[in-house]
Design a protein around this motif. Structure first.
Motif, PDB file in Angstrom:
ATOM      1  N   LEU A 140       0.806  -1.212   0.000  1.00  0.00           N
ATOM      2  CA  LEU A 140       0.000   0.000   0.000  1.00  0.00           C
ATOM      3  C   LEU A 140       0.842   1.265   0.000  1.00  0.00           C
ATOM      4  CD1 LEU A 140      -2.765  -1.093   2.505  1.00  0.00           C
ATOM      5  CD2 LEU A 140      -3.151  -0.370   0.137  1.00  0.00           C
ATOM      6  N   GLU A 141       0.346   2.250  -0.764  1.00  0.00           N
ATOM      7  CA  GLU A 141       0.955   3.574  -0.819  1.00  0.00           C
ATOM      8  C   GLU A 141      -0.056   4.589  -0.299  1.00  0.00           C
ATOM      9  OE1 GLU A 141       2.099   4.214  -4.846  1.00  0.00           O
ATOM     10  OE2 GLU A 141       3.507   2.509  -4.885  1.00  0.00           O
ATOM     11  N   LEU A 142       0.471   5.758   0.116  1.00  0.00           N
ATOM     12  CA  LEU A 142      -0.418   6.795   0.646  1.00  0.00           C
ATOM     13  C   LEU A 142      -1.495   7.159  -0.375  1.00  0.00           C
ATOM     14  CD1 LEU A 142       2.142   9.149   2.431  1.00  0.00           C
ATOM     15  CD2 LEU A 142       0.713   7.363   3.453  1.00  0.00           C
ATOM     16  N   GLY A 143      -1.129   7.149  -1.655  1.00  0.00           N
ATOM     17  CA  GLY A 143      -2.056   7.514  -2.724  1.00  0.00           C
ATOM     18  C   GLY A 143      -3.170   6.516  -2.957  1.00  0.00           C
ATOM     19  N   ASP A 144      -3.088   5.376  -2.294  1.00  0.00           N
ATOM     20  CA  ASP A 144      -4.157   4.378  -2.437  1.00  0.00           C
ATOM     21  C   ASP A 144      -5.349   4.694  -1.541  1.00  0.00           C
ATOM     22  OD1 ASP A 144      -1.706   1.699  -2.630  1.00  0.00           O
ATOM     23  OD2 ASP A 144      -2.550   2.976  -4.213  1.00  0.00           O
TER      24      ASP A 144
ATOM     25  N   THR B 215     -25.774  -1.383  -9.987  1.00  0.00           N
ATOM     26  CA  THR B 215     -26.063  -1.082  -8.597  1.00  0.00           C
ATOM     27  C   THR B 215     -24.767  -1.079  -7.812  1.00  0.00           C
ATOM     28  OG1 THR B 215     -28.222  -2.145  -8.796  1.00  0.00           O
ATOM     29  CG2 THR B 215     -27.407  -1.717  -6.579  1.00  0.00           C
ATOM     30  N   PHE B 216     -24.509   0.036  -7.129  1.00  0.00           N
ATOM     31  CA  PHE B 216     -23.285   0.178  -6.356  1.00  0.00           C
ATOM     32  C   PHE B 216     -23.527  -0.128  -4.884  1.00  0.00           C
ATOM     33  CE2 PHE B 216     -19.979   2.129  -8.979  1.00  0.00           C
ATOM     34  CZ  PHE B 216     -20.689   2.452 -10.119  1.00  0.00           C
ATOM     35  N   GLY B 217     -22.472  -0.621  -4.258  1.00  0.00           N
ATOM     36  CA  GLY B 217     -22.481  -0.739  -2.810  1.00  0.00           C
ATOM     37  C   GLY B 217     -22.110   0.596  -2.187  1.00  0.00           C
ATOM     38  N   SER B 218     -22.070   0.626  -0.855  1.00  0.00           N
ATOM     39  CA  SER B 218     -21.733   1.861  -0.152  1.00  0.00           C
ATOM     40  C   SER B 218     -20.233   2.108  -0.080  1.00  0.00           C
ATOM     41  CB  SER B 218     -22.307   1.835   1.270  1.00  0.00           C
ATOM     42  OG  SER B 218     -23.720   1.854   1.219  1.00  0.00           O
ATOM     43  N   GLY B 219     -19.448   1.107  -0.467  1.00  0.00           N
ATOM     44  CA  GLY B 219     -18.014   1.312  -0.555  1.00  0.00           C
ATOM     45  C   GLY B 219     -17.237   0.952   0.701  1.00  0.00           C
ATOM     46  N   THR B 220     -15.947   0.812   0.515  1.00  0.00           N
ATOM     47  CA  THR B 220     -14.999   0.651   1.622  1.00  0.00           C
ATOM     48  C   THR B 220     -14.074   1.853   1.604  1.00  0.00           C
ATOM     49  OG1 THR B 220     -15.020  -1.766   1.613  1.00  0.00           O
ATOM     50  CG2 THR B 220     -13.082  -0.684   2.542  1.00  0.00           C
ATOM     51  N   ARG B 221     -14.056   2.579   2.708  1.00  0.00           N
ATOM     52  CA  ARG B 221     -13.176   3.750   2.818  1.00  0.00           C
ATOM     53  C   ARG B 221     -11.832   3.280   3.355  1.00  0.00           C
ATOM     54  NH1 ARG B 221     -13.004   8.656   0.811  1.00  0.00           N
ATOM     55  NH2 ARG B 221     -15.223   8.917   1.281  1.00  0.00           N
ATOM     56  N   LEU B 222     -10.804   3.300   2.494  1.00  0.00           N
ATOM     57  CA  LEU B 222      -9.458   2.871   2.869  1.00  0.00           C
ATOM     58  C   LEU B 222      -8.582   4.094   3.130  1.00  0.00           C
ATOM     59  CD1 LEU B 222      -7.152   0.769   3.137  1.00  0.00           C
ATOM     60  CD2 LEU B 222      -6.813   0.998   0.659  1.00  0.00           C
ATOM     61  N   THR B 223      -7.977   4.108   4.287  1.00  0.00           N
ATOM     62  CA  THR B 223      -7.026   5.160   4.628  1.00  0.00           C
ATOM     63  C   THR B 223      -5.668   4.516   4.854  1.00  0.00           C
ATOM     64  OG1 THR B 223      -8.758   6.475   5.685  1.00  0.00           O
ATOM     65  CG2 THR B 223      -6.470   7.038   6.212  1.00  0.00           C
ATOM     66  N   VAL B 224      -4.673   4.988   4.128  1.00  0.00           N
ATOM     67  CA  VAL B 224      -3.309   4.484   4.271  1.00  0.00           C
ATOM     68  C   VAL B 224      -2.473   5.542   4.994  1.00  0.00           C
ATOM     69  CG1 VAL B 224      -1.275   3.576   3.099  1.00  0.00           C
ATOM     70  CG2 VAL B 224      -3.556   3.171   2.142  1.00  0.00           C
ATOM     71  N   VAL B 225      -1.863   5.145   6.108  1.00  0.00           N
ATOM     72  CA  VAL B 225      -1.092   6.107   6.909  1.00  0.00           C
ATOM     73  C   VAL B 225       0.395   5.722   6.951  1.00  0.00           C
ATOM     74  CG1 VAL B 225      -3.062   6.760   8.299  1.00  0.00           C
ATOM     75  CG2 VAL B 225      -1.588   4.856   9.047  1.00  0.00           C
TER      76      VAL B 225
END
Lengths: 111, 114
Positions: free
Chosen positions: B81-85, B104-114
Motif C-alpha cells: 500500500l501507498e499513501l495515494g491508495d 447497482t453500487f455498494g456503499s463502498g470501503t473507505r481505505l485510509t493508508v497512513v
C-alpha cells in the motif's frame, strides 16, 4: 479514449429554482449514458440510462435528455433533499461493462 | 431484495501493508466491477469480473488485483500500500440482462493508508 466532462462543478440553487446540469462526452460508439446521484459517504444511486440521441427520461423532478455529444439533467422546482453530487457516465460498445465517469456536479439546494 | 454489500466499511492500513476488500453482489447478478473514487480523479474503473473471469482491467498498477468466486462474490486486493491508495473503493453489480442496464453500487470501503 472515452471522456466525460461535467459542468458546472458546483451549483447552488434556491428551493424551487429550476436549472440544468451538463454532461459532454466523447465515446467510440455509445452503448449507454448513465446518470447517478451520490450522497456523502454512500455509493452512487442509479437514476437513468439513455441509449440514443433524442431520448428523454423522467423521474419525479428530474428529466434527462441526450444528444450525440451531450446530456442534460434538468431539475425542476428542486427541494433541499435533491442536494447531492450528480454523476454522468458513458459505456462504449464492445462488450465491456466499464463505465467512464465525469467528476460530477455538486448540487446544493437551499430552503 | 438485498443490495450490494461491501465489507469492511472502513479500514486503516499502514504504508507497505496489503489489504483485501470484499463485495457480495445482488443475488442473481453475475457481473461485478470495482472502482476507485478519489476527490482529485473521481471514479476510475479498476476491473470487471463475470463468471469468475476478469473481462476488463483499468489503468492501475499490478499491485491491484481481484478475483470472483463461483457464487459471484468478489474480492480485490491491494499489495504494498501507498499513501495515494487512500480512497473510497466501490463495487457495482449487474445482471447483464440487457444492454447498458443500470449498475447497482455498494456503499463502498473507505481505505485510509497512513
Amino acid at each position: 479514449e472515452d471522456q466525460v466532462t461535467q459542468s458546472p462543478e458546483a451549483l447552488r440553487l434556491q428551493e424551487g429554482e429550476s436549472s440544468s446540469l451538463n454532461c459532454s462526452y466523447t465515446v467510440s460508439g455509445l452503448r449507454g449514458l448513465f446518470w447517478y446521484r451520490q450522497d456523502p459517504g454512500k455509493g452512487p444511486e442509479f437514476l437513468f440510462t439513455l441509449y440514443s440521441a433524442g431520448e428523454e427520461k423522467e423521474k419525479e423532478r428530474l428529466k434527462a435528455t441526450l444528444t450525440k455529444k451531450e446530456s442534460f439533467l434538468h431539475i425542476t422546482a428542486p427541494k433541499p433533499e435533491d442536494s447531492a453530487t450528480y454523476l454522468c457516465a458513458v459505456q462504449s460498445q464492445g462488450g465491456s461493462e466499464k463505465l467512464v465517469f465525469g467528476k460530477g456536479t455538486k448540487l446544493t439546494v437551499n430552503p | 431484495k438485498a443490495g450490494v454489500t461491501q465489507t469492511p466499511r472502513y479500514l486503516i492500513k499502514t504504508r507497505g501493508q496489503q489489504v483485501t476488500l470484499s463485495c457480495s453482489p445482488i443475488s442473481g447478478h453475475r457481473s461485478v466491477s470495482w472502482y476507485q473514487q478519489t476527490p482529485g480523479q473521481g471514479l476510475q474503473f479498476l476491473f470487471e469480473y463475470f463468471s469468475e473471469t476478469q473481462r476488463n482491467k483499468g489503468n492501475f498498477p499490478g499491485r491491484f488485483s481481484g478475483r470472483q468466486f463461483s457464487n459471484s462474490r468478489s474480492e480485490m486486493n491491494v499489495s504494498t500500500l501507498e499513501l495515494g491508495d487512500s480512497a473510497l473503493y466501490l463495487c457495482a453489480s449487474s445482471s447483464l440482462s440487457g444492454a447498458g442496464r443500470g449498475y447497482t453500487f455498494g456503499s463502498g470501503t473507505r481505505l485510509t493508508v497512513v
